[in-house]
Design an enzyme around this catalytic site. Structure first.
Site: not given
Ligand code: NDP
Length: 293
Positions: A55, A99, A122
């Site tokens: 990422k 995460q 997200d």
């Protein structure tokens, strides 16, 4: 029939290059705005470390700033909430990604709920989920968004098609089903209690496999001419070489004999997830700078 292989790597590269151009243009025209993504990792799960590194690398590729926060697995929920409050308030940070999975002592829902929805790249916050469900502008989960882009690479006409999503997680299966519904498919969601998965698969013009079981969906279950999106990323030992390798949820070679198009693993959905994360970070930056929602 030999299936067309849907190249997620190439599509992701094209999308990231468009994002990089857009970001460069935004920097020049809009007073030096540079999108900033904060990625928070709690603990030392090796797979998560790889995802976080990828990422950060993608942020560099598209000209975003990335801010890594690596915390020990002993971090308390309160400490993590404190960090999220800081990131919510920091104008340099346009996107916040925690995460997953988190250590067991930290409640995932509490953490997701603490993220400012406009920075929730997200697309997991209930505000974004609700907005998505009701057709309002929202930040949508990256993996299913990537799957939809890949489907659109091979057909412009999803309307009326029978779509089967195998898996009902909040991050993949459910939003995937919603996106297919919004694209006018007739959608079925299968899960571990589904009675006859093979029969459900045989009827699907579009099959999205997101169950996390290597090669579980057999080639012979695939409807002739179906479009197959394999979300699964499973680490297995190759019986021939004895080495570790990645496998999808679909029996790839056999499925290629019946499907019209299929995504490989690796090189299919995986790269698209990161490209869509970059897309969401750009969108979040624009929303925070006057685009509204
Ligand atoms: P979860 O474990 O959260 O969900 C798995 C789902 O599959 C559940 O809904 C479960 O049903 C269902 N399932 C499990 N076994 C069966 C079965 N035998 N028959 C039918 N359904 C079954 O997984 P995720 O959604 O997080 O991820 C799914 C896969 O996608 C994993 O391999 C993961 O690594 C991969 N993934 C890939 C990404 C990418 O970027 N390519 C991103 C995210 C995930 P039930 O609800 O009844 O338990």
């Amino acid at each position: 029939m030999t299936a067309q292989i849907i190249d997620g790597l190439a599509t992701a590269k094209r999308i990231k290059s468009g994002i990089a151009e857009h970001a460069a243009d935004m920097k020049i025209r809009q007073g030096g705005i540079v999108p900033g993504l904060a990625v928070v990792l709690v603990g030392d799960d090796p797979a998560s470390q790889v995802y976080v590194r990828n990422k950060n690398r993608s942020c560099e590729e598209v000209g975003f700033r990335s801010y890594s926060h690596t915390l020990p697995s002993s971090t308390t929920e309160l400490d993590l909430l404190g960090l999220i409050t800081e990131l919510n308030a920091n104008p340099q940070i346009n996107g916040i990604l925690i995460q997953l999975p988190l250590p067991d002592h930290i409640n995932e829902h509490t953490i997701i709920n603490a993220i400012d929805p406009i920075k929730d790249v997200d697309g997991f916050h209930p505000v974004n989920v609700g907005r998505h469900m009701t057709g309002l502008m929202s930040l949508t989960p990256c993996t299913p968004t990537g799957c939809m882009i890949l489907l659109n690479e091979v057909t412009q006409d999803l309307g009326g098609k029978k779509a089967l999503v195998v898996g009902r997680s909040n991050i993949v299966g459910k939003p995937m089903a919603l996106m297919l519904l919004q694209a006018n498919c007739t959608v079925t969601i299968a899960h571990s209690r589904t009675q006859d998965l093979a029969e459900e698969c045989r009827q699907a013009d579009i099959l999205v496999a997101a169950l996390g079981r290597p090669n579980f969906i057999k080639g012979e279950w695939i409807k002739e001419g179906a479009l197959v999106i394999d979300v699964g990323i499973n680490r297995i030992t190759d019986p021939e070489t004895g080495k570790n390798k990645l496998a999808g949820d679909v029996e790839f070679s056999a499925a290629c004999e019946r499907a019209a198009a299929i995504t490989p693993v690796p090189g299919g959905v995986g790269p698209m997830t990161i490209a869509c994360l970059m897309q969401n970070t750009l969108q979040a930056t624009m929303m925070q700078n006057g685009w509204g929602w």
